[in-house]
Design a protein around this motif. Structure first.
Motif, PDB file in Angstrom:
ATOM      1  N   TYR A   3      -7.688 -39.750  -8.156  1.00 44.80           N
ATOM      2  CA  TYR A   3      -8.849 -39.155  -7.488  1.00 44.80           C
ATOM      3  C   TYR A   3      -9.980 -40.186  -7.356  1.00 44.80           C
ATOM      4  O   TYR A   3     -10.586 -40.329  -6.278  1.00 44.80           O
ATOM      5  N   GLN A  40     -11.519 -41.721  -3.863  1.00 46.76           N
ATOM      6  CA  GLN A  40     -12.917 -41.577  -3.477  1.00 46.76           C
ATOM      7  C   GLN A  40     -13.583 -42.921  -3.195  1.00 46.76           C
ATOM      8  O   GLN A  40     -14.517 -43.008  -2.389  1.00 46.76           O
ATOM      9  N   THR A  79     -10.747 -34.940   0.357  1.00 53.84           N
ATOM     10  CA  THR A  79     -11.197 -33.567   0.070  1.00 53.84           C
ATOM     11  C   THR A  79     -10.493 -32.976  -1.156  1.00 53.84           C
ATOM     12  O   THR A  79     -10.893 -31.917  -1.648  1.00 53.84           O
ATOM     13  N   ARG A  80      -9.453 -33.638  -1.646  1.00 55.89           N
ATOM     14  CA  ARG A  80      -8.705 -33.117  -2.800  1.00 55.89           C
ATOM     15  C   ARG A  80      -9.513 -33.290  -4.088  1.00 55.89           C
ATOM     16  O   ARG A  80     -10.173 -34.307  -4.305  1.00 55.89           O
ATOM     17  N   THR A  81      -9.440 -32.293  -4.977  1.00 60.69           N
ATOM     18  CA  THR A  81     -10.122 -32.350  -6.264  1.00 60.69           C
ATOM     19  C   THR A  81      -9.173 -32.898  -7.329  1.00 60.69           C
ATOM     20  O   THR A  81      -7.964 -33.046  -7.085  1.00 60.69           O
ATOM     21  N   ASP A 129      -6.419 -30.536  -8.000  1.00 58.95           N
ATOM     22  CA  ASP A 129      -5.368 -30.579  -6.978  1.00 58.95           C
ATOM     23  C   ASP A 129      -4.324 -31.629  -7.345  1.00 58.95           C
ATOM     24  O   ASP A 129      -3.116 -31.407  -7.178  1.00 58.95           O
TER      25      ASP A 129
END
Length: 606
Positions: free
Chosen positions: A325, A329, A339-341, A344
């Protein structure tokens, strides 16, 4: 009611006897001591099903949402079935076919179904074990290949995102996109599989006592490495995200029948129920050995190992999720979805079959490169090998015990039979070492093992509670343990456990037909129908195993009524009546006698 002393000619094998003028039953080989037996059973029950399959299934079924059904099923199905299996083996002194045949002549087909489940598991199990060998042999270097991307990676984006995952899918498996695309053998996989089979052969060559000595190492060593993995995992950055997924339930998923189905299947697979291996192993123990105590010891260690392994693996999963992640970013991963957390990434079940291998590879990245990472890698994958070997011993023992009871090993010799089985398995391993091997493993796992185990568990409970009779089994329980069976356990055996498994069996087929998932597979996460020839293979695996449950009863009927030659399953190697005469009498109340079909006294002949 007074105990009556009976005169008898005795042939002592743990209190055994033979009738005058007859050959005494052959003395059954035994473990050296209780610890060796428990370690063998724990080693068989605790294996890749706990460290490889449990985290995989938990990841695919919502983590915390899966744990609740798993615990419920473990108590209501796992305890009664394991108690039945180790009690049957210890009481009837044989492998699964003869043990069920001696229990009731109509039930030996259940043991034959177990035989086929053990054979099918044994065929593909060492192919999974070969993955551990590949990682282990590639650990003898300072530059571990799964910690960085190769210069000419076929898919650089995927490799940059997660080098460990990329190494597993592209180098270890080298899998084709589906069953009908590409062909050929992955020779590194096949070589590792051959080495795995030769290791099993070497350990089992001298029989059950040699395996009993090997398990002192293969059963205990994994816990040392799991402890190391646990501390590395829980102290890594992002571990909390993985642990939150593991323990925080999504309550809405409890209404999903598929989660309960997965929990039931996992209990059978991870505790090694329905394979016949526990029956075979317990048959090598003295008659008077507390099966109730052994059941709880084995299941507590088994379930505890699953949770302990999941703690370390999901902690590393959280670390991987945060790392991926963060790099996404910061635009370090080309074309990633910003947009994935983090959650996710944690819940991403892609490559779940290789979760434990990928997590262990990532754990080495936590401590950096150099000698420490290489030594840690060797220990990690040696642990996978030892876990797999224990379960491989049990799977082989499950069907070798049947061959022994059928007289095959007496005719050809144990070592020759073992050599033939290993050689045939090595040849068959070509199928699982092909580019489509991972799909064949899934077919064998689901249709030759998992669904078969549900049928086996259902019918062995029906056989004990309703055909042999709970009254007789309660008498046997008291003979083995020295005390009477409690009524809660009786209720589980006779009503609760078989009803739950019946609901699971019916629900499994109904839900798969409703969702168009029956006879399908999932390459690259897409559910598609099996090719016609793979459909035939799946049906053949399933039917060739479960057909023996009704076929056994039909064959028995034909032999008795048409051929006038009843089947014989031999005699136990102890004097049953003499041992029963030494036990105190217990009286049942009227309601419980009616509910469980118990006699007024558990030993009215005394």
């Amino acid at each position: 009611m007074e105990l009556e002393k009976r005169g008898r000619n005795q042939y002592e094998v743990g209190g055994g006897s033979a009738k005058e003028g007859q050959e005494p039953p052959e003395r059954r080989e035994q473990y050296d001591n209780l610890i060796q037996y428990l370690l063998s059973c724990i080693g068989f029950a605790v294996g890749l099903g706990n460290v490889w399959r449990f985290p995989k299934v938990a990841l695919e079924n919502g983590g915390g949402a899966f744990l609740i059904p798993w615990i419920v099923v473990l108590v209501l199905q796992g305890i009664p079935i394991m108690l039945v299996e180790i009690s049957i083996g210890q009481r009837f002194r044989a492998g699964p076919v003869h043990a069920f045949g001696r229990m009731n002549k109509w039930c030996w087909g259940i043991g034959a179904t177990m035989f086929f489940a053990s054979v099918y598991t044994s065929l593909f199990y060492n192919s999974i074990l070969s993955w551990g060998y590949i990682y282990f042999f590639n650990s003898f270097t300072l530059d571990l290949p799964w910690l960085s991307c190769p210069a000419r990676a076929a898919n650089l984006t995927d490799c940059i995102a997660n080098p460990a995952k990329f190494y597993f899918t592209s180098t270890v498996l080298n899998a084709a996109p589906d069953l009908e695309t590409g062909s050929g053998i992955v020779w590194t996989l096949y070589t590792a599989t051959v080495i795995a089979w030769l290791t099993v052969y070497g350990c089992m060559f001298l029989g059950v006592q040699s395996v009993g000595k090997v398990v002192y190492f293969t059963c205990l060593f994994p816990y040392v490495v799991l402890t190391i993995l646990f501390f590395i995992g829980v102290t890594s950055d992002g571990a909390s995200y993985g642990l939150e997924y593991l323990f925080k339930p999504d309550w809405s998923k409890l209404a999903d029948f598929g989660v309960w189905q997965a929990a039931s299947e996992q209990v059978f697979f991870s505790a090694s129920l329905g394979f016949g291996g526990l029956i075979a192993m317990s048959s090598y123990m003295p008659v008077r050995n507390m099966t109730f105590r052994d059941t709880f010891i084995i299941l507590l260690v088994n379930s505890g190992t699953s949770i302990f392994a999941a703690l370390g693996i999901f902690s590393i999963k959280g670390y991987m999720a945060k790392d991926e992640y963060t790099r996404c970013q910061s635009n370090e991963i080309p074309h990633c979805d910003i947009t994935r957390t983090i959650q996710d990434y944690v819940s991403d079940a892609d490559s779940s079959a290789g979760l434990v291998f990928i997590s262990m590879a990532k754990a080495q990245q936590v401590i950096g490169d150099g000698y420490g990472a290489s030594v840690l890698s060797m220990l990690f994958y040696l642990m996978i090998i030892t876990l797999g070997l224990d379960s491989a011993f049990g799977s082989l023992e499950g069907y070798l015990a049947v061959l022994k009871d059928l007289g095959v090993t007496a005719r050809f010799g144990y070592k020759r039979v073992l050599t033939f089985c290993i050689a045939a398995s090595i040849v068959f391993a070509l199928l699982f070492s092909s580019k489509q091997g991972i799909y064949f493993i899934d077919i064998f796992d689901k249709y030759g093992v998992v669904l078969v185990l549900l049928f086996t568990g259902l019918f062995e409970l029906i056989a004990v509670g309703w055909i042999y009779g709970l009254n007789e089994f309660a008498r046997d329980f008291k003979l083995l343990n020295g005390f009477g069976m409690d009524y809660f356990t009786m209720f589980l055996l006779k009503f609760t456990a078989p009803a739950m498994i019946l609901i699971t069996v019916i629900g499994t087929f109904v839900s798969e037909i409703r969702d168009d998932k029956l006879l399908t597979y999932s390459p690259a996460g897409e559910v598609i129908a099996l090719p016609w020839w793979a459909t035939l293979l799946a049906l053949m695996l399933f039917c060739s195993a479960v057909i023996w449950i009704p076929a056994g009863a039909i064959i028995t009927l034909v032999c008795e009524k048409k051929l006038h030659k009843p089947l014989s399953f031999g005699e136990v190697d102890f004097d049953l009546q003499a041992m029963r005469s030494e036990l105190p009498v217990r009286r049942y109340n009227k309601f419980l006698s009616w509910l469980f079909w118990l006699e007024k006294y558990d030993y009215p002949e005394n």
